[in-house]
Design a protein around this motif. Sequence first.
Motif, mmCIF file in Angstrom:
data_model
loop_
_atom_site.group_PDB
_atom_site.id
_atom_site.type_symbol
_atom_site.label_atom_id
_atom_site.label_comp_id
_atom_site.label_asym_id
_atom_site.label_seq_id
_atom_site.Cartn_x
_atom_site.Cartn_y
_atom_site.Cartn_z
ATOM 1 N N MET A 1 0.850 -1.202 0.000
ATOM 2 C CA MET A 1 0.000 0.000 0.000
ATOM 3 C C MET A 1 0.883 1.250 0.000
ATOM 4 S SD MET A 1 -2.835 1.257 2.800
ATOM 5 C CE MET A 1 -3.737 -0.283 2.650
ATOM 6 N N ARG A 2 0.616 2.131 -0.927
ATOM 7 C CA ARG A 2 1.383 3.363 -1.016
ATOM 8 C C ARG A 2 0.896 4.353 0.043
ATOM 9 N NH1 ARG A 2 5.960 4.385 -3.718
ATOM 10 N NH2 ARG A 2 5.212 6.505 -4.192
ATOM 11 N N ARG A 3 1.830 4.929 0.766
ATOM 12 C CA ARG A 3 1.474 5.975 1.714
ATOM 13 C C ARG A 3 1.208 7.286 0.967
ATOM 14 N NH1 ARG A 3 6.382 4.329 5.467
ATOM 15 N NH2 ARG A 3 6.684 2.991 3.678
ATOM 16 N N GLN A 4 0.404 8.114 1.603
ATOM 17 C CA GLN A 4 -0.013 9.361 0.991
ATOM 18 C C GLN A 4 0.391 10.520 1.900
ATOM 19 O OE1 GLN A 4 -1.571 9.111 -2.156
ATOM 20 N NE2 GLN A 4 -0.989 6.967 -1.812
ATOM 21 N N ALA A 5 1.058 11.510 1.333
ATOM 22 C CA ALA A 5 1.543 12.655 2.113
ATOM 23 C C ALA A 5 1.014 13.952 1.503
ATOM 24 C CB ALA A 5 3.067 12.684 2.143
ATOM 25 N N LEU A 6 0.621 14.865 2.385
ATOM 26 C CA LEU A 6 0.136 16.183 1.952
ATOM 27 C C LEU A 6 1.141 17.248 2.359
ATOM 28 C CD1 LEU A 6 -2.278 18.012 0.898
ATOM 29 C CD2 LEU A 6 -2.827 18.306 3.326
ATOM 30 N N VAL A 7 1.457 18.147 1.430
ATOM 31 C CA VAL A 7 2.243 19.326 1.768
ATOM 32 C C VAL A 7 1.372 20.554 1.509
ATOM 33 C CG1 VAL A 7 3.360 19.273 -0.516
ATOM 34 C CG2 VAL A 7 4.316 20.699 1.324
ATOM 35 N N PRO A 8 0.943 21.250 2.565
ATOM 36 C CA PRO A 8 0.107 22.438 2.387
ATOM 37 C C PRO A 8 0.953 23.706 2.327
ATOM 38 C CG PRO A 8 0.097 21.786 4.690
ATOM 39 C CD PRO A 8 1.031 20.838 3.978
ATOM 40 N N PHE A 9 0.610 24.575 1.391
ATOM 41 C CA PHE A 9 1.276 25.870 1.263
ATOM 42 C C PHE A 9 0.256 26.977 1.535
ATOM 43 C CE2 PHE A 9 3.531 23.205 -1.983
ATOM 44 C CZ PHE A 9 4.723 23.075 -1.283
ATOM 45 N N VAL A 10 0.346 27.584 2.695
ATOM 46 C CA VAL A 10 -0.494 28.735 2.999
ATOM 47 C C VAL A 10 0.233 29.973 2.485
ATOM 48 C CG1 VAL A 10 -1.540 30.114 4.828
ATOM 49 C CG2 VAL A 10 -1.541 27.610 4.988
ATOM 50 N N THR A 11 -0.400 30.712 1.612
ATOM 51 C CA THR A 11 0.313 31.760 0.872
ATOM 52 C C THR A 11 0.063 33.177 1.380
ATOM 53 O OG1 THR A 11 -1.478 31.914 -0.746
ATOM 54 C CG2 THR A 11 0.299 30.347 -1.208
ATOM 55 N N TYR A 12 -0.605 33.310 2.522
ATOM 56 C CA TYR A 12 -0.885 34.650 3.061
ATOM 57 C C TYR A 12 -0.761 34.609 4.568
ATOM 58 C CZ TYR A 12 -3.443 38.955 4.143
ATOM 59 O OH TYR A 12 -3.799 40.200 4.611
ATOM 60 N N PHE A 116 0.526 11.322 6.259
ATOM 61 C CA PHE A 116 1.449 12.290 6.840
ATOM 62 C C PHE A 116 1.142 13.682 6.285
ATOM 63 C CE2 PHE A 116 3.858 8.319 6.818
ATOM 64 C CZ PHE A 116 4.393 8.281 8.096
ATOM 65 N N ALA A 117 1.430 14.686 7.094
ATOM 66 C CA ALA A 117 1.460 16.063 6.603
ATOM 67 C C ALA A 117 2.911 16.531 6.657
ATOM 68 C CB ALA A 117 0.587 16.965 7.457
ATOM 69 N N LEU A 118 3.372 17.154 5.590
ATOM 70 C CA LEU A 118 4.726 17.694 5.517
ATOM 71 C C LEU A 118 4.607 19.212 5.504
ATOM 72 C CD1 LEU A 118 6.102 15.366 2.676
ATOM 73 C CD2 LEU A 118 6.076 14.942 5.145
ATOM 74 N N VAL A 119 5.127 19.855 6.530
ATOM 75 C CA VAL A 119 4.957 21.300 6.668
ATOM 76 C C VAL A 119 6.318 21.977 6.716
ATOM 77 C CG1 VAL A 119 4.043 23.160 8.105
ATOM 78 C CG2 VAL A 119 2.767 21.020 7.880
ATOM 79 N N THR A 131 0.875 27.723 10.317
ATOM 80 C CA THR A 131 0.461 26.532 9.589
ATOM 81 C C THR A 131 0.848 25.271 10.356
ATOM 82 O OG1 THR A 131 0.742 27.714 7.491
ATOM 83 C CG2 THR A 131 0.585 25.313 7.390
ATOM 84 N N ALA A 132 2.072 25.259 10.876
ATOM 85 C CA ALA A 132 2.536 24.098 11.631
ATOM 86 C C ALA A 132 1.649 23.838 12.839
ATOM 87 C CB ALA A 132 3.989 24.309 12.062
ATOM 88 N N GLU A 133 1.361 24.869 13.609
ATOM 89 C CA GLU A 133 0.513 24.705 14.795
ATOM 90 C C GLU A 133 -0.869 24.198 14.407
ATOM 91 O OE1 GLU A 133 0.298 28.065 17.343
ATOM 92 O OE2 GLU A 133 2.467 28.360 17.438
ATOM 93 N N ALA A 134 -1.447 24.777 13.365
ATOM 94 C CA ALA A 134 -2.792 24.389 12.953
ATOM 95 C C ALA A 134 -2.847 22.931 12.539
ATOM 96 C CB ALA A 134 -3.263 25.289 11.804
ATOM 97 N N VAL A 135 -1.864 22.491 11.769
ATOM 98 C CA VAL A 135 -1.874 21.112 11.270
ATOM 99 C C VAL A 135 -1.543 20.119 12.380
ATOM 100 C CG1 VAL A 135 -0.789 19.517 9.637
ATOM 101 C CG2 VAL A 135 -1.346 21.844 8.914
ATOM 102 N N ILE A 136 -0.563 20.433 13.207
ATOM 103 C CA ILE A 136 -0.193 19.530 14.301
ATOM 104 C C ILE A 136 -1.370 19.278 15.224
ATOM 105 C CG2 ILE A 136 1.229 19.286 16.377
ATOM 106 C CD1 ILE A 136 3.380 20.937 14.850
ATOM 107 N N PHE A 137 -2.045 20.351 15.630
ATOM 108 C CA PHE A 137 -3.082 20.231 16.649
ATOM 109 C C PHE A 137 -4.487 20.099 16.090
ATOM 110 C CE2 PHE A 137 0.456 22.471 18.712
ATOM 111 C CZ PHE A 137 0.700 21.572 19.747
ATOM 112 N N GLY A 138 -4.649 20.278 14.776
ATOM 113 C CA GLY A 138 -5.984 20.220 14.213
ATOM 114 C C GLY A 138 -6.234 19.098 13.234
ATOM 115 N N SER A 139 -5.188 18.426 12.780
ATOM 116 C CA SER A 139 -5.380 17.418 11.736
ATOM 117 C C SER A 139 -5.601 16.016 12.285
ATOM 118 C CB SER A 139 -4.171 17.398 10.789
ATOM 119 O OG SER A 139 -3.024 16.879 11.446
ATOM 120 N N GLY A 140 -5.044 15.708 13.444
ATOM 121 C CA GLY A 140 -5.104 14.345 13.946
ATOM 122 C C GLY A 140 -4.176 13.400 13.214
ATOM 123 N N ARG A 141 -3.271 13.930 12.421
ATOM 124 C CA ARG A 141 -2.323 13.128 11.650
ATOM 125 C C ARG A 141 -0.901 13.484 12.049
ATOM 126 N NH1 ARG A 141 -4.264 9.263 11.006
ATOM 127 N NH2 ARG A 141 -2.945 8.625 9.261
#
Length: 278
Positions: A1-12, A116-119, A131-141
């Motif tokens: 099974m291939r793992r899936q990773a998200l990299v979010p770019f908040v631009t503002y 995984f989330a890559l930030v 962005t890091a704080e939001a994803v760490i504490f809000g994503s559950g991932r």
Amino acid sequence: MRRQALVPFVTYPEAVTDAVTINAVAMAAKLDADLHALAVNVDIPPVSNALSRFLLNTPELIRQAEIKSGKRGMEMLTAVAKQAKQFDMDVTTKTLVAAPALLGDVAAKQARYFDFALVGWEANNATSQMTAEAVIFGSGRPTILLPELSTIGALDHIAIAWDGSRVAARAVADSRLLLERATRISVLTVVDEKPLDEGEMGERLAEGLRKRGLPAEAVAIRTADCPIGVTLQDHAIESGAALLVMGGYGHSRIRDFVLGGATEGILNDLRLPVLLSH
């Protein structure tokens, strides 16, 4: 099974640099993961105040900010796709818009659908920390923070920050696939920073990992009057670890979000890739 990773770019208000795209693609390659790149651009609500409209020309300022955000988002997605070609990696891209106060929340909610989330993290860039704080504490991932000045190397030596807590245990569980591929695991326990529930807890975790066939050793360390986040990172780097695994501490208090000491130290001064779970 291939793992899936998200990299979010908040631009503002301030997007990260292209160094983040390089590190995100390199980390996804180390994880054997498909990469999904998300640009979260700003959509600023119109201002109805007449003074703002006619004296400050606020509508035009809003339009310019949105154009700049959207342009940077497209640039980031293009840079990821270009970088991924060097690894023969498939990348999917997506763009969303949100009000300024909801940019981090959108990134966190999207991250829930991935392994995984890559930030990216950059010094003096408040947007990257938000962005890091939001994803760490809000994503559950599990979220892997990628410092801009760090080169992503082989994940053969992994350090674990261990204090026997629930969030630390969650981080170990979330990093299991990485730990199973490591040739060396260092369990770091800071023995003079706070009271610990039981003695030799680092060795107890290391022993449990060894029983699972993992090459783990316990290492007791002292803060030496340094912040605990610095202490953990410095010991990990000095031992040659390519990744630090730790739990992310934080809780809401009235309207403020209060970070734990080690977590705050990591988010303020990131020195190597760190996997955080909450």
